[in-house]
Design a protein around this motif. Sequence first.
Motif, PDB file in Angstrom:
ATOM      1  N   ASP A  52      51.996  26.900  51.784  1.00 42.34           N
ATOM      2  CA  ASP A  52      53.129  27.774  51.453  1.00 42.34           C
ATOM      3  C   ASP A  52      54.025  27.093  50.429  1.00 42.34           C
ATOM      4  O   ASP A  52      54.300  25.897  50.525  1.00 42.34           O
ATOM      5  N   ARG A  53      54.479  27.880  49.460  1.00 45.16           N
ATOM      6  CA  ARG A  53      55.456  27.431  48.463  1.00 45.16           C
ATOM      7  C   ARG A  53      56.610  28.428  48.507  1.00 45.16           C
ATOM      8  O   ARG A  53      56.383  29.635  48.556  1.00 45.16           O
ATOM      9  N   PHE A  54      57.835  27.899  48.467  1.00 44.30           N
ATOM     10  CA  PHE A  54      58.988  28.791  48.505  1.00 44.30           C
ATOM     11  C   PHE A  54      60.221  28.083  47.950  1.00 44.30           C
ATOM     12  O   PHE A  54      60.229  26.874  47.763  1.00 44.30           O
ATOM     13  N   VAL A  55      61.239  28.875  47.693  1.00 45.34           N
ATOM     14  CA  VAL A  55      62.530  28.384  47.211  1.00 45.34           C
ATOM     15  C   VAL A  55      63.569  28.815  48.238  1.00 45.34           C
ATOM     16  O   VAL A  55      63.526  29.950  48.736  1.00 45.34           O
ATOM     17  N   VAL A  56      64.480  27.912  48.563  1.00 40.77           N
ATOM     18  CA  VAL A  56      65.555  28.246  49.494  1.00 40.77           C
ATOM     19  C   VAL A  56      66.862  27.650  48.983  1.00 40.77           C
ATOM     20  O   VAL A  56      66.891  26.535  48.481  1.00 40.77           O
ATOM     21  N   ASP A  57      67.921  28.441  49.082  1.00 39.43           N
ATOM     22  CA  ASP A  57      69.271  27.989  48.747  1.00 39.43           C
ATOM     23  C   ASP A  57      69.996  27.732  50.060  1.00 39.43           C
ATOM     24  O   ASP A  57      70.041  28.609  50.930  1.00 39.43           O
ATOM     25  N   VAL A  58      70.552  26.544  50.202  1.00 38.72           N
ATOM     26  CA  VAL A  58      71.216  26.144  51.441  1.00 38.72           C
ATOM     27  C   VAL A  58      72.708  25.987  51.161  1.00 38.72           C
ATOM     28  O   VAL A  58      73.115  25.144  50.354  1.00 38.72           O
ATOM     29  N   VAL A  66      68.303  18.850  56.826  1.00 38.30           N
ATOM     30  CA  VAL A  66      69.482  19.720  56.919  1.00 38.30           C
ATOM     31  C   VAL A  66      69.100  21.047  57.587  1.00 38.30           C
ATOM     32  O   VAL A  66      67.992  21.554  57.397  1.00 38.30           O
ATOM     33  N   PRO A  67      70.016  21.600  58.388  1.00 38.24           N
ATOM     34  CA  PRO A  67      69.707  22.784  59.187  1.00 38.24           C
ATOM     35  C   PRO A  67      69.195  23.986  58.378  1.00 38.24           C
ATOM     36  O   PRO A  67      68.272  24.675  58.817  1.00 38.24           O
ATOM     37  N   GLY A  68      69.778  24.240  57.220  1.00 37.78           N
ATOM     38  CA  GLY A  68      69.349  25.399  56.427  1.00 37.78           C
ATOM     39  C   GLY A  68      67.915  25.279  55.946  1.00 37.78           C
ATOM     40  O   GLY A  68      67.167  26.263  55.924  1.00 37.78           O
ATOM     41  N   LEU A  69      67.499  24.076  55.576  1.00 39.92           N
ATOM     42  CA  LEU A  69      66.122  23.865  55.161  1.00 39.92           C
ATOM     43  C   LEU A  69      65.197  23.937  56.368  1.00 39.92           C
ATOM     44  O   LEU A  69      64.122  24.538  56.305  1.00 39.92           O
ATOM     45  N   GLU A  70      65.623  23.359  57.475  1.00 40.81           N
ATOM     46  CA  GLU A  70      64.783  23.395  58.677  1.00 40.81           C
ATOM     47  C   GLU A  70      64.520  24.837  59.117  1.00 40.81           C
ATOM     48  O   GLU A  70      63.390  25.194  59.458  1.00 40.81           O
ATOM     49  N   ARG A  71      65.548  25.686  59.087  1.00 39.12           N
ATOM     50  CA  ARG A  71      65.360  27.104  59.448  1.00 39.12           C
ATOM     51  C   ARG A  71      64.357  27.770  58.514  1.00 39.12           C
ATOM     52  O   ARG A  71      63.507  28.548  58.941  1.00 39.12           O
ATOM     53  N   ALA A  72      64.460  27.466  57.204  1.00 43.17           N
ATOM     54  CA  ALA A  72      63.562  28.073  56.220  1.00 43.17           C
ATOM     55  C   ALA A  72      62.118  27.590  56.395  1.00 43.17           C
ATOM     56  O   ALA A  72      61.178  28.283  55.989  1.00 43.17           O
ATOM     57  N   MET A  73      61.934  26.415  56.996  1.00 48.63           N
ATOM     58  CA  MET A  73      60.595  25.869  57.217  1.00 48.63           C
ATOM     59  C   MET A  73      59.897  26.530  58.406  1.00 48.63           C
ATOM     60  O   MET A  73      58.665  26.559  58.464  1.00 48.63           O
ATOM     61  N   SER A  74      60.660  27.069  59.350  1.00 48.88           N
ATOM     62  CA  SER A  74      60.078  27.688  60.546  1.00 48.88           C
ATOM     63  C   SER A  74      59.079  28.775  60.173  1.00 48.88           C
ATOM     64  O   SER A  74      59.367  29.630  59.338  1.00 48.88           O
ATOM     65  N   GLY A  75      57.908  28.716  60.799  1.00 45.89           N
ATOM     66  CA  GLY A  75      56.885  29.733  60.589  1.00 45.89           C
ATOM     67  C   GLY A  75      56.031  29.525  59.352  1.00 45.89           C
ATOM     68  O   GLY A  75      55.047  30.235  59.144  1.00 45.89           O
ATOM     69  N   ARG A  76      56.369  28.545  58.534  1.00 43.30           N
ATOM     70  CA  ARG A  76      55.566  28.263  57.331  1.00 43.30           C
ATOM     71  C   ARG A  76      54.307  27.505  57.741  1.00 43.30           C
ATOM     72  O   ARG A  76      54.222  26.960  58.835  1.00 43.30           O
ATOM     73  N   GLN A  77      53.357  27.447  56.803  1.00 38.60           N
ATOM     74  CA  GLN A  77      52.123  26.700  57.054  1.00 38.60           C
ATOM     75  C   GLN A  77      51.679  25.992  55.796  1.00 38.60           C
ATOM     76  O   GLN A  77      52.213  26.252  54.712  1.00 38.60           O
ATOM     77  N   ALA A  78      50.709  25.095  55.938  1.00 44.89           N
ATOM     78  CA  ALA A  78      50.209  24.324  54.800  1.00 44.89           C
ATOM     79  C   ALA A  78      49.817  25.269  53.676  1.00 44.89           C
ATOM     80  O   ALA A  78      49.191  26.302  53.907  1.00 44.89           O
ATOM     81  N   HIS A 125      69.619  23.619  46.357  1.00 43.07           N
ATOM     82  CA  HIS A 125      68.527  24.496  45.949  1.00 43.07           C
ATOM     83  C   HIS A 125      67.222  23.712  46.073  1.00 43.07           C
ATOM     84  O   HIS A 125      67.017  22.736  45.340  1.00 43.07           O
ATOM     85  N   PHE A 126      66.380  24.119  47.019  1.00 42.15           N
ATOM     86  CA  PHE A 126      65.118  23.426  47.278  1.00 42.15           C
ATOM     87  C   PHE A 126      63.939  24.252  46.796  1.00 42.15           C
ATOM     88  O   PHE A 126      63.858  25.448  47.093  1.00 42.15           O
ATOM     89  N   GLU A 127      63.024  23.613  46.072  1.00 39.26           N
ATOM     90  CA  GLU A 127      61.690  24.150  45.817  1.00 39.26           C
ATOM     91  C   GLU A 127      60.779  23.356  46.731  1.00 39.26           C
ATOM     92  O   GLU A 127      60.769  22.120  46.683  1.00 39.26           O
ATOM     93  N   VAL A 128      60.006  24.056  47.564  1.00 45.36           N
ATOM     94  CA  VAL A 128      59.241  23.396  48.617  1.00 45.36           C
ATOM     95  C   VAL A 128      57.768  23.795  48.550  1.00 45.36           C
ATOM     96  O   VAL A 128      57.442  24.953  48.287  1.00 45.36           O
ATOM     97  N   GLU A 129      56.898  22.824  48.810  1.00 42.51           N
ATOM     98  CA  GLU A 129      55.474  23.087  49.025  1.00 42.51           C
ATOM     99  C   GLU A 129      55.079  22.389  50.320  1.00 42.51           C
ATOM    100  O   GLU A 129      55.154  21.160  50.425  1.00 42.51           O
ATOM    101  N   VAL A 130      54.677  23.174  51.320  1.00 46.99           N
ATOM    102  CA  VAL A 130      54.245  22.618  52.596  1.00 46.99           C
ATOM    103  C   VAL A 130      52.842  22.053  52.407  1.00 46.99           C
ATOM    104  O   VAL A 130      51.930  22.741  51.956  1.00 46.99           O
ATOM    105  N   VAL A 131      52.674  20.777  52.738  1.00 43.73           N
ATOM    106  CA  VAL A 131      51.403  20.084  52.528  1.00 43.73           C
ATOM    107  C   VAL A 131      50.568  20.049  53.807  1.00 43.73           C
ATOM    108  O   VAL A 131      49.362  20.281  53.784  1.00 43.73           O
ATOM    109  N   GLU A 132      51.215  19.755  54.946  1.00 42.92           N
ATOM    110  CA  GLU A 132      50.481  19.610  56.197  1.00 42.92           C
ATOM    111  C   GLU A 132      51.378  19.974  57.367  1.00 42.92           C
ATOM    112  O   GLU A 132      52.593  19.737  57.333  1.00 42.92           O
ATOM    113  N   VAL A 133      50.774  20.547  58.405  1.00 42.55           N
ATOM    114  CA  VAL A 133      51.464  20.827  59.658  1.00 42.55           C
ATOM    115  C   VAL A 133      50.534  20.366  60.776  1.00 42.55           C
ATOM    116  O   VAL A 133      49.343  20.683  60.765  1.00 42.55           O
TER     117      VAL A 133
END
Length: 161
Positions: A56-62, A42-54, A131-139
């Motif tokens: 990173d943990r974050f919360v985003v509301d879409v 989904v676009p809102g999550l994709e925007r929030a992922m930009s610039g993140r790296q392995a 409401h997403f809780e995210v942990e980036v594992v690999e890029v």
Amino acid sequence: MQIAARCVASFHYTLTNDAGDVLDSSQGREPLAYLHDAGNIVPGLERAMSGRQAGDRFVVDVAPEDGYGTYVDELVQVVPRNAFHGVDDLAVGMPFQAQTTQGVIDVVVTVIEGDEVTVDGNHPLAGETLHFEVEVVEVRAATAEEISHGHVHGAGGHHHH
């Protein structure tokens, strides 16, 4: 490496609604892998992922507009039961494809009352704030084949046979 166009990102997530109910989660499974800037999430999550790296943990509301869209009342229709010819055990929750003036859309049976069947063409999460809780594992850099196909191949992605 930071998440940007032509990158494949793998992440764990937990998706909840406004009430805090878990709607989906990758916990206990492989992380979800997607091709950034290809419209795979989904676009809102994709925007929030930009610039993140392995790591990173974050919360985003879409908001619905940046998720599965707003709920459209016109996508709910009552049709005669005989429109489902050949379906003997019609039940609430059954998915179908419907031909519309805008083309084919996916619908789900939501109500059956006698000879009338209500179908809904909205995504089940339309109108919901996600409401997403995210942990980036690999890029990693996407392969030429992934870029040309518009999706990830291999673990966590699409497999061609």
